[in-house]
Design an enzyme around this catalytic site. Structure first.
Site: not given
Length: 453
Positions: A77, A155, A179
């Site tokens: 990420k 996210s 997330s």
């Protein structure tokens, strides 16, 4: 190679010499570059991957394997520092930042296990949403939806999409309000959120340090167990598979089923019946602490909002605000209204609620409920309606943020499908620092939850 490879299936090929890490890395990068959705990754680390793959290949040929993960690809990420590349945190305002001087600690840990870092995955700007929408780098398509462009969840949007699309077997994300678990459930993969503090956060761009945790997105619980061991610097996992007959599960009767889609509830309840039939003990109870979390937020504001505002307040007050997603700006600025006394009240109440929740559990019990109250919705309506966006975001985060506030660890496992044939997830959670027990139980229960046993 076919889609949905697990780390274990790839490790068999690599360790036996049937698949060279150089070929695996090149194939992985080629498939990412040729994939129809160019918004899953925001950048590839091709030179790094080539060097790491070459080193892995030489080790394996010399009989000096570093372990189970040696030569296998991983994606990160875009919050994790990768030496020599820019960490943008999903934001246009960080594009011009200098490259990271060193790897984040956990990046270094997986590199030490021999894993090949292939690139950075897309995400919500500053990780401040559960939907996966990004106006700067695009919104990844949910790979589980063949026709309609549905959101992947956030996210850690690109991380989930990369695994679900079969581009990488493992991606590492962060989880502040859901997330990791949210996009895992929406895309039909496994998402493990570790207890906050289980891994070092050095070199990871924060959102709210009181809530931030790390976790893995992958195709099987065993993959999460392997990654967990490596992130701790272990050469092999020490977690043992539990016996299903020894599992004790409590299903909450508070909050988590409110306004849930009937198909999602049906998929969850079918999984619970399968677990009971296999010998797991299941009971149901109300958790007043769950509702109390939202009462606190209504009275004092959200902890995540207070800390996110403190982190970004200068940015929000300056010219950079015009280059940030307006929805992120609007949510973050709500933190300006949260006073110091509100913040202290939240922290004090949090400690009390964590204690009350743990005390209400019987020894060894796990909590199980739907990861989300709905399946992944289409993207287009959310882009055109701010009210719908904020309402959907709040509902999407609802079930998972309880675990962050109460400091749970959790694993989301696919449990069937809901509306439009989209994936639904079952979330197994345990009190903080009971990750080993949680993962042990998840190993035992996974095939049953999936309906494969």
């Amino acid at each position: 190679m076919t889609n949905q490879k697990t780390l274990a299936s790839l490790a068999v090929l690599v360790q036996s010499g049937q698949l060279d890490p150089i070929a695996l890395a090149e194939d992985t990068l080629t498939r990412i570059e040729s994939h129809a959705d160019h918004s899953i990754f925001v950048g590839l680390t091709r030179d790094r991957a080539a060097q790491e793959a070459k080193a892995a290949s030489e080790r394996l040929k010399a009989g000096r394997s570093l372990g189970l993960l040696d030569g296998l690809p991983v994606a990160w990420k875009d919050l994790f520092d990768l030496a020599g590349t820019v960490t943008t945190a999903g934001s246009a305002v960080f594009r011009g930042n200098p490259p990271a001087k060193a790897d984040a600690t956990v990046v270094g840990a997986l590199a030490a296990a021999g894993m090949i870092s292939v690139g950075r995955t897309n995400m919500n700007e500053f990780a401040f949403s559960g939907l996966g929408i990004n106006p700067h780098y695009g919104t990844p398509r949910n790979p589980a939806s063949a026709d309609v462009h549905r959101i992947p969840g956030g996210s850690s949007a690109g991380s989930a999409a990369a695994v679900a699309a079969g581009l990488v077997p493992l991606a590492i994300g962060t989880d502040t309000g859901g997330s990791v678990r949210i996009p895992a459930a929406m895309t039909g993969i496994v998402g493990y959120k570790a207890t906050r503090g289980r891994y070092s956060m050095k070199g990871v761009f924060p959102l709210a340090t009181s809530l931030d945790s790390l976790g893995s997105l992958c195709n099987a619980v065993q993959d999460a167990v392997w990654a967990d061991a490596a992130m701790h610097g272990l050469t092999a996992p020490v977690i043992r598979r539990a016996e299903v007959a020894d599992l004790s599960i409590v299903v909450p009767e508070s909050v988590v089923f409110d306004e849930a889609e009937s198909e999602v509830v049906a998929a969850f309840e079918a999984a619970i019946r399968r677990l009971e039939a296999a010998g797991a003990k299941v009971r149901r109870q109300s958790f007043p602490s769950f509702a109390a979390v939202f009462d606190l937020m209504a009275r004092h504001g959200a902890l995540v909002t207070a800390e996110a505002y403190a982190l970004h307040r200068e940015r929000l007050a300056g010219p950079e605000a015009a280059r940030i997603d307006p929805r992120v700006v609007a949510r973050a600025r709500l933190g300006e209204k949260i006073t110091v006394s509100d913040y202290i009240a939240l922290l004090d109440a949090r400690g009390r609620l964590i204690h009350e929740t743990v005390e209400s559990l019987k020894t060894g019990e796990l909590i199980a409920h739907p990861t989300l109250p709905h399946v992944a919705p289409p993207l287009a309506p959310l882009l055109g309606d701010d009210d719908l966006f904020f309402k959907t975001n709040a509902k999407t985060l609802r079930n998972t943020l309880i675990g962050n506030f109460l400091d749970f660890c959790g694993v989301s496992i696919p449990c069937g499908t809901g509306a439009a044939g989209m994936p639904a997830g079952l979330l197994l959670s345990a009190p903080h620092h009971q990750d080993d027990r949680l993962l042990s139980a998840a190993l035992a229960a996974e095939a049953i939850i999936r309906g494969e046993a």
